[in-house]
Design a protein around this motif. Sequence first.
Motif, PDB file in Angstrom:
ATOM      1  N   LEU A 117       1.608  -5.782   3.586  1.00  0.00           N
ATOM      2  CA  LEU A 117       0.794  -6.236   4.701  1.00  0.00           C
ATOM      3  C   LEU A 117      -0.494  -5.429   4.782  1.00  0.00           C
ATOM      4  CD1 LEU A 117       2.142  -7.172   8.212  1.00  0.00           C
ATOM      5  CD2 LEU A 117       0.019  -5.898   7.981  1.00  0.00           C
ATOM      6  N   PHE A 118      -1.618  -6.135   4.739  1.00  0.00           N
ATOM      7  CA  PHE A 118      -2.941  -5.536   4.939  1.00  0.00           C
ATOM      8  C   PHE A 118      -3.368  -5.841   6.371  1.00  0.00           C
ATOM      9  CE2 PHE A 118      -2.430  -6.670   0.567  1.00  0.00           C
ATOM     10  CZ  PHE A 118      -3.179  -5.792  -0.209  1.00  0.00           C
ATOM     11  N   ALA A 119      -3.845  -4.838   7.096  1.00  0.00           N
ATOM     12  CA  ALA A 119      -4.239  -5.041   8.489  1.00  0.00           C
ATOM     13  C   ALA A 119      -5.349  -4.069   8.850  1.00  0.00           C
ATOM     14  CB  ALA A 119      -3.036  -4.834   9.414  1.00  0.00           C
ATOM     15  N   PRO A 120      -6.122  -4.363   9.905  1.00  0.00           N
ATOM     16  CA  PRO A 120      -7.168  -3.424  10.332  1.00  0.00           C
ATOM     17  C   PRO A 120      -6.633  -2.021  10.610  1.00  0.00           C
ATOM     18  CG  PRO A 120      -7.481  -5.542  11.401  1.00  0.00           C
ATOM     19  CD  PRO A 120      -6.171  -5.621  10.674  1.00  0.00           C
ATOM     20  N   GLU A 121      -5.366  -1.921  11.025  1.00  0.00           N
ATOM     21  CA  GLU A 121      -4.763  -0.614  11.285  1.00  0.00           C
ATOM     22  C   GLU A 121      -4.688   0.254  10.030  1.00  0.00           C
ATOM     23  OE1 GLU A 121      -3.342  -3.398  14.468  1.00  0.00           O
ATOM     24  OE2 GLU A 121      -3.580  -3.500  12.293  1.00  0.00           O
ATOM     25  N   ASP A 122      -4.880  -0.349   8.852  1.00  0.00           N
ATOM     26  CA  ASP A 122      -4.771   0.406   7.608  1.00  0.00           C
ATOM     27  C   ASP A 122      -5.861   1.463   7.437  1.00  0.00           C
ATOM     28  OD1 ASP A 122      -2.501  -0.869   6.813  1.00  0.00           O
ATOM     29  OD2 ASP A 122      -3.497  -2.287   5.484  1.00  0.00           O
ATOM     30  N   LEU A 123      -6.921   1.382   8.216  1.00  0.00           N
ATOM     31  CA  LEU A 123      -7.915   2.455   8.163  1.00  0.00           C
ATOM     32  C   LEU A 123      -7.274   3.810   8.444  1.00  0.00           C
ATOM     33  CD1 LEU A 123     -11.112   0.993   9.892  1.00  0.00           C
ATOM     34  CD2 LEU A 123     -10.827   1.603   7.496  1.00  0.00           C
ATOM     35  N   ALA A 124      -6.200   3.804   9.238  1.00  0.00           N
ATOM     36  CA  ALA A 124      -5.504   5.050   9.563  1.00  0.00           C
ATOM     37  C   ALA A 124      -4.834   5.663   8.337  1.00  0.00           C
ATOM     38  CB  ALA A 124      -4.472   4.811  10.663  1.00  0.00           C
ATOM     39  N   LEU A 125      -4.587   4.861   7.298  1.00  0.00           N
ATOM     40  CA  LEU A 125      -4.034   5.431   6.067  1.00  0.00           C
ATOM     41  C   LEU A 125      -4.961   6.490   5.480  1.00  0.00           C
ATOM     42  CD1 LEU A 125      -2.682   2.236   4.263  1.00  0.00           C
ATOM     43  CD2 LEU A 125      -1.314   4.132   5.154  1.00  0.00           C
ATOM     44  N   VAL A 126      -6.239   6.317   5.694  1.00  0.00           N
ATOM     45  CA  VAL A 126      -7.227   7.263   5.166  1.00  0.00           C
ATOM     46  C   VAL A 126      -7.704   8.223   6.254  1.00  0.00           C
ATOM     47  CG1 VAL A 126      -9.455   7.495   3.989  1.00  0.00           C
ATOM     48  CG2 VAL A 126      -7.963   5.540   3.480  1.00  0.00           C
ATOM     49  N   LYS A 127      -7.983   7.694   7.446  1.00  0.00           N
ATOM     50  CA  LYS A 127      -8.594   8.498   8.501  1.00  0.00           C
ATOM     51  C   LYS A 127      -7.583   9.166   9.420  1.00  0.00           C
ATOM     52  CE  LYS A 127     -12.209   6.712  10.519  1.00  0.00           C
ATOM     53  NZ  LYS A 127     -13.089   5.772  11.252  1.00  0.00           N
ATOM     54  N   GLY A 128      -6.324   8.700   9.386  1.00  0.00           N
ATOM     55  CA  GLY A 128      -5.340   9.152  10.351  1.00  0.00           C
ATOM     56  C   GLY A 128      -4.615  10.427   9.953  1.00  0.00           C
ATOM     57  N   GLU A 129      -3.582  10.740  10.738  1.00  0.00           N
ATOM     58  CA  GLU A 129      -2.798  11.952  10.527  1.00  0.00           C
ATOM     59  C   GLU A 129      -1.841  11.785   9.343  1.00  0.00           C
ATOM     60  OE1 GLU A 129      -3.563  14.611  12.085  1.00  0.00           O
ATOM     61  OE2 GLU A 129      -5.041  13.524  13.288  1.00  0.00           O
TER      62      GLU A 129
ATOM     63  N   GLY B 202     -17.306   1.992   4.381  1.00  0.00           N
ATOM     64  CA  GLY B 202     -16.954   1.044   3.327  1.00  0.00           C
ATOM     65  C   GLY B 202     -15.999   1.640   2.315  1.00  0.00           C
ATOM     66  N   GLU B 203     -16.210   2.908   1.963  1.00  0.00           N
ATOM     67  CA  GLU B 203     -15.311   3.578   1.022  1.00  0.00           C
ATOM     68  C   GLU B 203     -13.932   3.758   1.630  1.00  0.00           C
ATOM     69  OE1 GLU B 203     -18.459   6.352  -1.518  1.00  0.00           O
ATOM     70  OE2 GLU B 203     -17.627   7.082   0.377  1.00  0.00           O
ATOM     71  N   THR B 204     -13.886   4.042   2.917  1.00  0.00           N
ATOM     72  CA  THR B 204     -12.596   4.188   3.596  1.00  0.00           C
ATOM     73  C   THR B 204     -11.818   2.886   3.554  1.00  0.00           C
ATOM     74  OG1 THR B 204     -13.463   5.912   5.063  1.00  0.00           O
ATOM     75  CG2 THR B 204     -11.486   4.757   5.788  1.00  0.00           C
ATOM     76  N   TRP B 205     -12.503   1.782   3.832  1.00  0.00           N
ATOM     77  CA  TRP B 205     -11.850   0.482   3.759  1.00  0.00           C
ATOM     78  C   TRP B 205     -11.352   0.199   2.340  1.00  0.00           C
ATOM     79  CZ3 TRP B 205      -9.140  -2.894   5.976  1.00  0.00           C
ATOM     80  CH2 TRP B 205      -9.303  -3.224   7.319  1.00  0.00           C
ATOM     81  N   SER B 206     -12.182   0.486   1.358  1.00  0.00           N
ATOM     82  CA  SER B 206     -11.788   0.223  -0.021  1.00  0.00           C
ATOM     83  C   SER B 206     -10.575   1.060  -0.415  1.00  0.00           C
ATOM     84  CB  SER B 206     -12.958   0.510  -0.973  1.00  0.00           C
ATOM     85  OG  SER B 206     -14.011  -0.397  -0.755  1.00  0.00           O
TER      86      SER B 206
END
Length: 412
Positions: free
Chosen positions: A116-128, A321-325
């Motif tokens: 599942l791809f979702a907007p919440e996936d930004l946390a995979l890079v930016k989150g804890e 953009g790099e975070t999303w990628s």
Amino acid sequence: MYLAHLSLTDFRSYPGLELPLGPGVTVLVGSNGVGKTNVMEAIGYLSTLGSHRVSSDQPLLRFGTEQAFIRARLVRGEQQASVELEINATRANRARINRGNPVRAREILGLVRSVLFAPEDLALVKGEPAVRRRFLDELLVTLEPRHAATRADYDRVLKQRNALLKSARGGRLNEAQESTLDVWDHHLAGTGAELLRARLDLVQRLQPHIDTAYASLTDGSKIARAHYRSTAARPADVVSDDDGAVASAEAPAAVVGQDSGDDAALLADATVEELSALYVEALRAGRRQEAERGLTLVGPHREELELLLGPAPAKGFASHGETWSFALALRLAAYYVLLDDDLSGTQAPVLILDDVFAELDAQRRSRLATIVAGAEQVLVTAAVEGDIPPELHGARVRVLPGTVELDGTHGG
């Protein structure tokens, strides 16, 4: 594998929903707030027994109800199967496979494979770090459902050990508490080592796919890497910072996936028994600090999947953009690992893209659409038709409050 039919009862906003599906691309289009994501969340829950949006089950139940049902019919090659999940407010969730007798919910893990791809996936890079640990563990359980029991056993021991540490007066353990803690140390190290060994192996499998996926989504000018940092790496030095990431008093913890010396080689090749011994040593070394804080600071629950983009950590240094990628590359890598594991050719995961394209620029939209278009089943949500790249042509479903209308009917 693909879903041929999905049925919801009292799940989120749906008193009842019947949604026929089929192989190829299906796009669910509807205004924000009408329930598109609820449908995708239900499929994801069948895969992982967890939601990508909330940490508990209560919000999944339609307001005023005590029970919800998710039912699906699966097609694997020439075979079909049905699965039903009963989500309860006040007792353990239950499941049924092919309309059989009720079983524990975790018995269905591995039956419905999805990414599942979702907007919440930004946390995979930016989150804890906890977000990235969850990413690893959910993929582990999909690949090998027995690890759900491993994680449950580890969490149970961790809870008991933390309770004992909190009982220390002024950060000092008496003789009886020290003796009991010795027992819990070995239990925690044993179950933790099993989980660590599985995570290390998974990171090795993910790494080449992460780099390939990131390059396919960008101009390929930077290399994307993932390194696992473990509290078992340097028993004498390991301490832990407040967000749960690994740190060290004198030197970085060993990193798996990078040539960082003997520690990395040790962890990469160590057996479960050797990893368990390393954890025991680290627990003993940190006992005084743990007693002072009333908290277990060593183990898989305090470890980190470090993401690097070029020479720098992605967190804090990558552009939006790099975070999303990078986030998309992690999900694509999970998809490729599941494909590698599909030796029978009948368990390819369902790809779910929940309102992702609205977040991407035109170039990334096109690249991602081209990559996923060939999957056996792709389910996409969007608020407006214009957000969907032309590469994803297929059936359309109009989502309205509490119901759906099919435009491009699937068999099922």
